[in-house]
Scaffold this motif. Structure first.
Motif, short mmCIF file in Angstrom:
data_model
loop_
_atom_site.label_atom_id
_atom_site.label_comp_id
_atom_site.label_asym_id
_atom_site.label_seq_id
_atom_site.Cartn_x
_atom_site.Cartn_y
_atom_site.Cartn_z
N GLU A 81 0.94 -1.17 0.00
CA GLU A 81 0.11 -0.02 0.04
C GLU A 81 1.02 1.03 0.03
OE1 GLU A 81 -2.47 -0.54 3.49
OE2 GLU A 81 -3.74 -1.78 2.62
N GLN A 82 1.85 1.25 0.87
CA GLN A 82 2.63 2.45 0.80
C GLN A 82 3.45 2.64 -0.59
OE1 GLN A 82 5.55 1.58 3.92
NE2 GLN A 82 3.74 2.11 5.44
N GLU A 85 1.15 4.32 -2.93
CA GLU A 85 0.90 5.66 -2.68
C GLU A 85 1.91 6.45 -3.11
OE1 GLU A 85 0.34 5.78 1.50
OE2 GLU A 85 -1.53 5.06 1.54
N ALA A 88 1.78 6.76 -7.00
CA ALA A 88 0.78 7.19 -7.49
C ALA A 88 0.84 9.00 -7.57
CB ALA A 88 -0.63 6.92 -6.65
#
Length: 88
Positions: A81-82, A85, A88
């Motif tokens: 998830e990190q 992020e 993105a």
């Protein structure tokens, strides 16, 4: 005979206090559930080294293995998830 000694300034960079950085401490804190689960699994394995495996012991071993897999999955998902992020 010449005295040969180490020169501390040439070996380490200036200002190094020998302790972990904030980023290193954050990484350790993030991995602590996995480390704890690995220690618990190791404790169970050590306890079972010199005795017969009874159903309750097998259940304890499976539970410790499952906790470790869950902790590793949570850490991997958090890392993924990190990474998403950041990209993105």
């Amino acid at each position: 005979m010449k005295f040969i000694g180490t020169v501390q300034a040439a070996v380490t960079k200036a200002g190094y206090d020998g302790g972990p950085t904030a980023a290193e401490l954050d990484a350790i804190a993030a991995e602590m559930p996995v480390i704890t689960a690995e220690v618990e699994l190791l404790d169970v394995q050590i306890a079972l080294l010199d005795r017969e495996l009874y159903p309750i012991d097998a259940k304890r071993l499976r539970r410790a293995e499952r906790r470790l897999m869950d902790a590793r999955a949570k850490l991997a998902n958090r890392t993924t998830e990190q990474d998403a992020e950041v990209s993105a």
